[in-house]
Design a protein around this motif. Structure first.
Motif, PDB file in Angstrom:
ATOM      1  N   PRO A   1      47.731  36.306  19.786  1.00  0.00           N
ATOM      2  CA  PRO A   1      46.365  36.956  19.386  1.00  0.00           C
ATOM      3  C   PRO A   1      46.659  38.245  18.525  1.00  0.00           C
ATOM      4  CG  PRO A   1      46.144  36.092  21.524  1.00  0.00           C
ATOM      5  CD  PRO A   1      47.799  36.006  20.912  1.00  0.00           C
ATOM      6  N   GLU A   2      45.633  38.459  17.410  1.00  0.00           N
ATOM      7  CA  GLU A   2      45.762  39.424  16.647  1.00  0.00           C
ATOM      8  C   GLU A   2      45.340  40.993  17.270  1.00  0.00           C
ATOM      9  OE1 GLU A   2      44.580  36.828  15.866  1.00  0.00           O
ATOM     10  OE2 GLU A   2      45.334  36.283  13.866  1.00  0.00           O
ATOM     11  N   ASP A   3      44.463  40.890  18.518  1.00  0.00           N
ATOM     12  CA  ASP A   3      44.087  42.019  19.258  1.00  0.00           C
ATOM     13  C   ASP A   3      45.346  42.487  20.164  1.00  0.00           C
ATOM     14  OD1 ASP A   3      44.048  39.813  21.092  1.00  0.00           O
ATOM     15  OD2 ASP A   3      42.182  40.345  21.781  1.00  0.00           O
ATOM     16  N   ILE A   4      46.448  41.867  20.112  1.00  0.00           N
ATOM     17  CA  ILE A   4      47.471  42.232  21.048  1.00  0.00           C
ATOM     18  C   ILE A   4      48.419  43.239  20.148  1.00  0.00           C
ATOM     19  CG2 ILE A   4      49.643  41.807  22.201  1.00  0.00           C
ATOM     20  CD1 ILE A   4      48.551  39.212  22.798  1.00  0.00           C
ATOM     21  N   THR A   5      48.191  44.520  20.416  1.00  0.00           N
ATOM     22  CA  THR A   5      48.812  45.605  19.503  1.00  0.00           C
ATOM     23  C   THR A   5      50.319  45.999  19.910  1.00  0.00           C
ATOM     24  OG1 THR A   5      47.567  47.376  20.740  1.00  0.00           O
ATOM     25  CG2 THR A   5      46.542  46.339  18.774  1.00  0.00           C
ATOM     26  N   ASP A   6      50.429  45.930  21.247  1.00  0.00           N
ATOM     27  CA  ASP A   6      51.900  46.303  21.883  1.00  0.00           C
ATOM     28  C   ASP A   6      52.582  45.208  21.949  1.00  0.00           C
ATOM     29  OD1 ASP A   6      54.000  47.369  23.140  1.00  0.00           O
ATOM     30  OD2 ASP A   6      53.021  47.827  24.887  1.00  0.00           O
TER      31      ASP A   6
END
Length: 320
Positions: free
Chosen positions: A201-206
């Motif tokens: 998912p793109e909202d996983i930044t770490d």
């Protein structure tokens, strides 16, 4: 691991960097007995360190190997007893890309098309899928024209698979956590990139410690699967009417570090390997959506990194 087309022999990489006093890994040939047990036939040097992927050509006469550390690909002849002869073809990749781990070539896989005419080597260090002409009579590999297709800098192409129709292919990019889709011209041996899509998912930044590993197309051709290490999931992609990929699920493997997985020949089940959890998890595949659902509890297995399905029918039908 790679199985011979008629199921009598198994080939495996020895993924180390010193063999017989030289900077090389090894390739092992095994005979498969009627009860499934293995016996070693012989071993050949891989002519490069850390061999990490291999494939048997459609005629069952050659084994092609990708060496990660040296960044070269080789071809080994298969002898009448299933053993391996010394390498008859050895091509060294050259170049680099933009990241520290891409200072040199790192050949990570090698695959052949359905016609046994062209070989495709995904090189993580070069951000390229290199294309070779393959002579099935001699096992010789020679650079094709075009000699490669480029990936986005910093992608790290790792593994590669063809669609059952032979007109499409997919590469999973270890560093960028993406899958790139290609149209394939089998006559010309050319790949044309059509889409790149994230495996998480793109909202996983770490994303520290994340990397992808395996990519496989479902036997129906309707779904594509990719493994995420660190995120520890199998990404499920569905193909729409325009052949575009849409990620429909990230299924937790109920383990850690899915370096590899296997789809059974019926297309009903996917087995995900947890290299660092010492587990194999079985998932049922929804034939309408491609989504995965866990079956039972994970099976204990010591550091599993590759799985292949053995067909007793193939061995029974061998005419040699």
């Amino acid at each position: 691991l790679a199985l011979h087309p008629v199921g009598k022999h198994l080939y495996a990489v020895g993924e180390f960097c010193q063999f017989q006093g030289k900077p090389s890994g090894a390739v092992h040939a095994f005979a498969i007995a009627d009860d499934g047990t293995l016996s070693l036939i012989n071993t050949q040097p891989s002519q490069g360190g850390a061999p990490c992927h291999l494939v048997v050509d459609k005629t069952g006469q050659h084994v092609l190997v990708a060496n990660y550390s040296r960044g070269n690909v080789i071809s080994l002849p298969i002898k009448d007893d299933g053993g391996l002869g010394p390498a008859t073809s050895n091509i060294q990749h050259e170049g680099s890309s933009i990241l520290p781990r891409q200072k040199g070539p790192h050949a990570h896989s090698i695959n052949l098309d359905a016609n046994n005419r062209f070989a495709f080597a995904a090189d993580l260090g070069l951000d390229k899928v290199l294309i070779y002409q393959f002579d099935e009579k001699t096992g010789k590999l020679s650079p094709h024209d075009p000699a490669f297709v480029k990936a986005k800098p910093g992608s790290g192409p790792r593994h590669f698979d063809f669609h059952p129709d032979g007109d499409r292919a997919y590469v999973i990019n270890e560093i960028a956590l993406t899958v790139t889709a290609f149209d394939y011209d089998a006559k010309q041996g050319e790949l044309t990139a059509t889409q790149t899509i994230s495996t998480i998912p793109e909202d996983i930044t770490d994303r520290k410690g994340f990397s992808t590993a395996e990519v496989q197309v479902h036997p129906s051709g309707n779904f594509v699967y990719g493994s995420n290490r660190g995120h520890d999931t199998i990404a499920v992609f569905a193909l729409d009417d325009t052949d575009k990929l849409t990620r429909v699920q990230n299924q937790d493997i109920q383990g850690k570090t899915p370096r590899n997985f296997g789809i059974d020949p019926s297309g009903k089940y996917l087995l995900a390997l947890g290299q660092n959890s010492n587990t194999i998890s079985v998932f049922r595949i929804d034939q309408a959506t491609g989504k995965l659902s866990l079956v039972g509890k994970p099976l204990a297995a010591p550091s599993p990194v590759c799985i292949k399905f053995f067909s007793t029918a193939a061995k029974a039908n061998d005419s040699r």
